[in-house]
Motif scaffolding. Structure first.
Motif, PDB file in Angstrom:
ATOM      1  N   CYS A  31       0.828  -1.217   0.000  1.00 10.13           N
ATOM      2  CA  CYS A  31       0.000   0.000   0.000  1.00 10.13           C
ATOM      3  C   CYS A  31       0.864   1.269   0.000  1.00 10.13           C
ATOM      4  O   CYS A  31       0.496   2.284   0.577  1.00 10.13           O
ATOM      5  N   VAL A  65     -13.190   1.491  -1.337  1.00  6.98           N
ATOM      6  CA  VAL A  65     -12.740   0.283  -2.025  1.00  6.98           C
ATOM      7  C   VAL A  65     -12.191   0.643  -3.404  1.00  6.98           C
ATOM      8  O   VAL A  65     -11.176   0.090  -3.841  1.00  6.98           O
ATOM      9  N   ILE A  68      -8.610   2.223  -2.676  1.00  3.20           N
ATOM     10  CA  ILE A  68      -7.628   1.224  -2.252  1.00  3.20           C
ATOM     11  C   ILE A  68      -7.457   0.156  -3.334  1.00  3.20           C
ATOM     12  O   ILE A  68      -6.358  -0.341  -3.557  1.00  3.20           O
ATOM     13  N   GLY A  69      -8.540  -0.165  -4.031  1.00  3.46           N
ATOM     14  CA  GLY A  69      -8.522  -1.209  -5.049  1.00  3.46           C
ATOM     15  C   GLY A  69      -7.762  -0.844  -6.306  1.00  3.46           C
ATOM     16  O   GLY A  69      -7.583  -1.691  -7.186  1.00  3.46           O
ATOM     17  N   LEU A  75      -5.350  -3.902  -1.713  1.00  2.00           N
ATOM     18  CA  LEU A  75      -6.692  -4.284  -1.270  1.00  2.00           C
ATOM     19  C   LEU A  75      -6.657  -5.684  -0.651  1.00  2.00           C
ATOM     20  O   LEU A  75      -7.266  -5.914   0.398  1.00  2.00           O
TER      21      LEU A  75
END
Length: 118
Positions: A31, A65, A68-69, A75
């Motif tokens: 991340c 989502v 982050i995806g 994710l």
């Protein structure tokens, strides 16, 4: 009463993870410079949907989502993080959230531990 207690425990966990996260050395991972545990805290709006496949997925959950995806490995790391596990997230249900959010460019078939993104 049980919901309030669960919320207080989750809030305490978030504070604890935040404190521990501030003491960590910055390094690029799944991340980027943020840890999967810190990113997991951003998915608080998804808590109910990640525990119950019949629960509605909120717009704020889908927005997080989507962000982050953009990195499927991030994710995945978030869904399998210690924060997610200790919050009662069920990975087999959480993995369905991108589909339930109708995210068209999700990486269908992406392997996330023992789970595959539908």
């Amino acid at each position: 009463m049980a919901a309030a207690l669960k919320f207080i425990c989750l809030l305490g966990l978030i504070v604890l993870v935040s404190i521990v996260g501030l003491e960590r050395v910055d390094a690029a991972g799944e991340c980027g410079k943020s840890s999967p545990d810190n990113e997991a805290m951003k998915l608080f709006p998804c808590a109910e949907a990640a525990q119950d496949e019949k629960a509605a997925v909120s717009a704020s959950c889908c927005a997080q989502v989507r962000k982050i995806g953009q990195s499927p490995s991030c994710l995945c790391a978030v869904m399998l993080s210690n924060t997610a596990k200790s919050s009662g997230i069920k990975p087999e249900i959480a993995i369905t959230i991108p589909k339930r959010c109708n995210i068209g460019n999700r990486p269908v078939g992406y392997k996330c531990g023992a789970y595959t993104l539908p």
